[in-house]
Design an enzyme around this catalytic site. Structure first.
Site, PDB file in Angstrom:
ATOM      1  N   LYS A  62      46.217  36.865  29.972  1.00 60.81           N
ATOM      2  CA  LYS A  62      46.327  36.055  31.190  1.00 60.81           C
ATOM      3  C   LYS A  62      47.398  34.984  31.063  1.00 60.81           C
ATOM      4  CE  LYS A  62      41.755  36.974  32.982  1.00 60.81           C
ATOM      5  NZ  LYS A  62      40.404  36.487  33.224  1.00 60.81           N
ATOM      6  N   LYS A  84      40.232  49.244  38.021  1.00 61.55           N
ATOM      7  CA  LYS A  84      38.830  49.038  38.389  1.00 61.55           C
ATOM      8  C   LYS A  84      38.771  48.200  39.659  1.00 61.55           C
ATOM      9  CE  LYS A  84      37.190  44.900  35.914  1.00 61.55           C
ATOM     10  NZ  LYS A  84      36.563  44.156  36.981  1.00 61.55           N
ATOM     11  N   LYS A 103      37.160  41.700  41.936  1.00 57.15           N
ATOM     12  CA  LYS A 103      36.834  40.641  42.904  1.00 57.15           C
ATOM     13  C   LYS A 103      38.058  39.888  43.349  1.00 57.15           C
ATOM     14  CE  LYS A 103      32.911  38.744  40.646  1.00 57.15           C
ATOM     15  NZ  LYS A 103      33.538  38.539  39.340  1.00 57.15           N
TER      16      LYS A 103
HETATM   17  N1  AQP Z   1      34.611  47.766  38.999  1.00 56.46           N
HETATM   18  C1  AQP Z   1      33.504  47.530  38.303  1.00 56.46           C
HETATM   19  N2  AQP Z   1      32.648  48.549  38.031  1.00 56.46           N
HETATM   20  C2  AQP Z   1      31.499  48.312  37.345  1.00 56.46           C
HETATM   21  N3  AQP Z   1      31.109  47.101  36.901  1.00 56.46           N
HETATM   22  C3  AQP Z   1      31.934  46.064  37.149  1.00 56.46           C
HETATM   23  N4  AQP Z   1      31.845  44.739  36.865  1.00 56.46           N
HETATM   24  C4  AQP Z   1      32.935  44.112  37.345  1.00 56.46           C
HETATM   25  N5  AQP Z   1      33.752  44.982  37.962  1.00 56.46           N
HETATM   26  C5  AQP Z   1      33.159  46.214  37.861  1.00 56.46           C
HETATM   27  C6  AQP Z   1      30.725  44.112  36.155  1.00 56.46           C
HETATM   28  O1  AQP Z   1      30.209  43.069  36.980  1.00 56.46           O
HETATM   29  C7  AQP Z   1      29.691  42.039  36.123  1.00 56.46           C
HETATM   30  C8  AQP Z   1      30.162  40.690  36.569  1.00 56.46           C
HETATM   31  O2  AQP Z   1      31.559  40.698  36.503  1.00 56.46           O
HETATM   32  P1  AQP Z   1      32.396  39.388  36.228  1.00 56.46           P
HETATM   33  O3  AQP Z   1      32.023  38.362  37.214  1.00 56.46           O
HETATM   34  O4  AQP Z   1      32.306  39.036  34.785  1.00 56.46           O
HETATM   35  O5  AQP Z   1      33.836  39.840  36.588  1.00 56.46           O
HETATM   36  P2  AQP Z   1      34.837  40.824  35.896  1.00 56.46           P
HETATM   37  O6  AQP Z   1      34.180  41.760  34.925  1.00 56.46           O
HETATM   38  O7  AQP Z   1      35.974  40.024  35.363  1.00 56.46           O
HETATM   39  O8  AQP Z   1      35.367  41.736  37.094  1.00 56.46           O
HETATM   40  P3  AQP Z   1      35.530  41.418  38.636  1.00 56.46           P
HETATM   41  O9  AQP Z   1      34.171  41.307  39.262  1.00 56.46           O
HETATM   42  O10 AQP Z   1      36.371  42.441  39.250  1.00 56.46           O
HETATM   43  O11 AQP Z   1      36.227  40.003  38.730  1.00 56.46           O
HETATM   44  P4  AQP Z   1      37.768  39.592  38.461  1.00 56.46           P
HETATM   45  O12 AQP Z   1      38.571  40.110  39.632  1.00 56.46           O
HETATM   46  O13 AQP Z   1      37.736  38.108  38.427  1.00 56.46           O
HETATM   47  O14 AQP Z   1      38.207  40.228  37.175  1.00 56.46           O
HETATM   48  C9  AQP Z   1      30.102  42.372  34.700  1.00 56.46           C
HETATM   49  O15 AQP Z   1      28.979  42.909  34.009  1.00 56.46           O
HETATM   50  C10 AQP Z   1      31.171  43.418  34.887  1.00 56.46           C
HETATM   51  O16 AQP Z   1      31.221  44.338  33.803  1.00 56.46           O
END
Ligand code: AQP
Length: 323
Positions: free
Chosen positions: A108, A191, A194
């Site tokens: 990052k 993937k 968010k």
């Molecule tokens: N695409 C995905 N498929 C399955 N599981 C997913 N998780 C996130 N994206 C997917 C799971 O959701 C939980 C919470 O995620 P987080 O808040 O830690 O965010 P993250 O893993 O960084 O991914 P996001 O939600 O897409 O956010 P950003 O855009 O900020 O990176 C975790 O258990 C994660 O594995």
């Protein structure tokens, strides 16, 4: 046994968060588990304060709407004073080299240039260690990308315990059983995320049925016309099959056998997602419309999590010679 998991309000919750994490927490978790909205972790890159507050609230509502018990949830920033204190103790036990070698920081900060990166991006794994150690979590289920951070929490707990005195549980990273890794409908190489600015391929939990249908209809597939489950050759199609499989409790291959055209499959995926999300969306909306219920859940969660951590923090401060 306490397992600790979190969700970061870096955007609206999507179907990947739901099928891959939150629904499993609600269905497969046990009574001792703790789930929190990690809003402090959403501050390491530029963010909008009002949006952060609103999303933290929305994610708390999503956890409850998905069926997690209200007495198992809290919002991280409600513990900011305790966490701030513990993070400082742990930062003073952590070397710069340890923090700087975290892959997530390199990735990052690399994008922004290291000198422009916020110090919080460097130190947030230490805050994550404080999240874990304050609650005395035994296990932290994480994907590969976060394993290194749990390793750091283990190293800091051991170091603190051996230098100043036994106070922290040394946590273990556990790999959750394989879950659907939901990919972006418009770009199946990535993937579902968010924080993606372009939301055409991201189905949010709060999307209305028409929007869900539109996004699924536009999902990228391929021109092969073969309705088979082949994730490497047909990632877009495989993603749709996996989503339908997750909604119906079947295997993706089994799901593929039931269709003879991509259009029919997309219809079925849209129908299944709409039905899967409907009760969650309704409950989230209900909670967001009734601020009192959500405020009460949040306040009670803050008290419980604070009480849970207070003796550990007091002992740590005392042993470290401060406070
Ligand atoms: N695409 C995905 N498929 C399955 N599981 C997913 N998780 C996130 N994206 C997917 C799971 O959701 C939980 C919470 O995620 P987080 O808040 O830690 O965010 P993250 O893993 O960084 O991914 P996001 O939600 O897409 O956010 P950003 O855009 O900020 O990176 C975790 O258990 C994660 O594995």
């Amino acid at each position: 046994m306490t397992r600790l998991s979190a969700i970061t309000p870096s955007g609206h919750a999507h179907v990947g968060n739901y099928l891959g994490a939150v629904r499993r927490w609600a269905r497969e978790g046990s009574a001792g588990d703790l789930y929190f909205v990690s809003d402090l972790h959403a501050m390491t890159t530029p963010y909008h304060p009002q949006r952060l507050r609103a999303r933290a609230r929305e994610l708390l509502a999503v956890l409850i709407a998905a069926g997690i018990e209200p007495d198992q949830v809290f919002v991280q920033s409600d513990l900011i004073r305790q966490l701030g204190a513990l993070t400082w103790l742990l930062e003073c036990a952590c070397s710069f080299g340890e923090a700087a070698r975290m892959t997530q920081f390199k990735d990052k900060a690399g994008a922004e240039g290291r000198t422009a990166a916020r110090v919080g991006l460097l130190t947030y794994p230490v805050l994550m260690a404080a999240d874990i150690l304050l609650q005395g979590a035994d296990e932290v289920p994480v994907g590969d990308d976060q394993e290194q951070h749990v390793e750091l929490a283990r190293a800091l707990a051991r170091r603190f315990n051996s230098t100043y005195g036994e106070v922290f549980v040394v946590p273990s990273a556990v790999t959750p059983a394989a879950a659907a890794r939901v990919r972006d409908l418009a770009d199946p190489a990535r993937k579902m995320d968010k924080s993606r600015s372009d939301a055409v391929g991201v189905v949010y939990i709060l999307d209305d049925p028409d929007m869900v249908r539109r996004k699924v209809k536009r999902a990228v597939t391929d021109s092969l016309g073969r309705l088979e489950y082949r994730p490497d050759e047909q990632p877009g199609l495989a993603n749709l099959l996996e989503i339908l499989a997750a909604c119906t409790g079947k295997a993706p291959r089994e799901v593929a056998d039931g269709f003879d055209s991509y259009d029919r499959l997309k219809e079925a995926v849209a129908d299944a997602l709409i039905e899967e999300l409907r009760p969650i969306r309704d409950r989230v909306r209900g909670l967001l419309d009734d601020p009192l219920e959500l405020d009460n859940i949040r306040a009670a969660g803050a008290v419980r999590a604070t009480e849970r951590g207070s003796h550990r923090l007091e002992s740590a401060l005392r042993l470290a010679g401060v406070g």
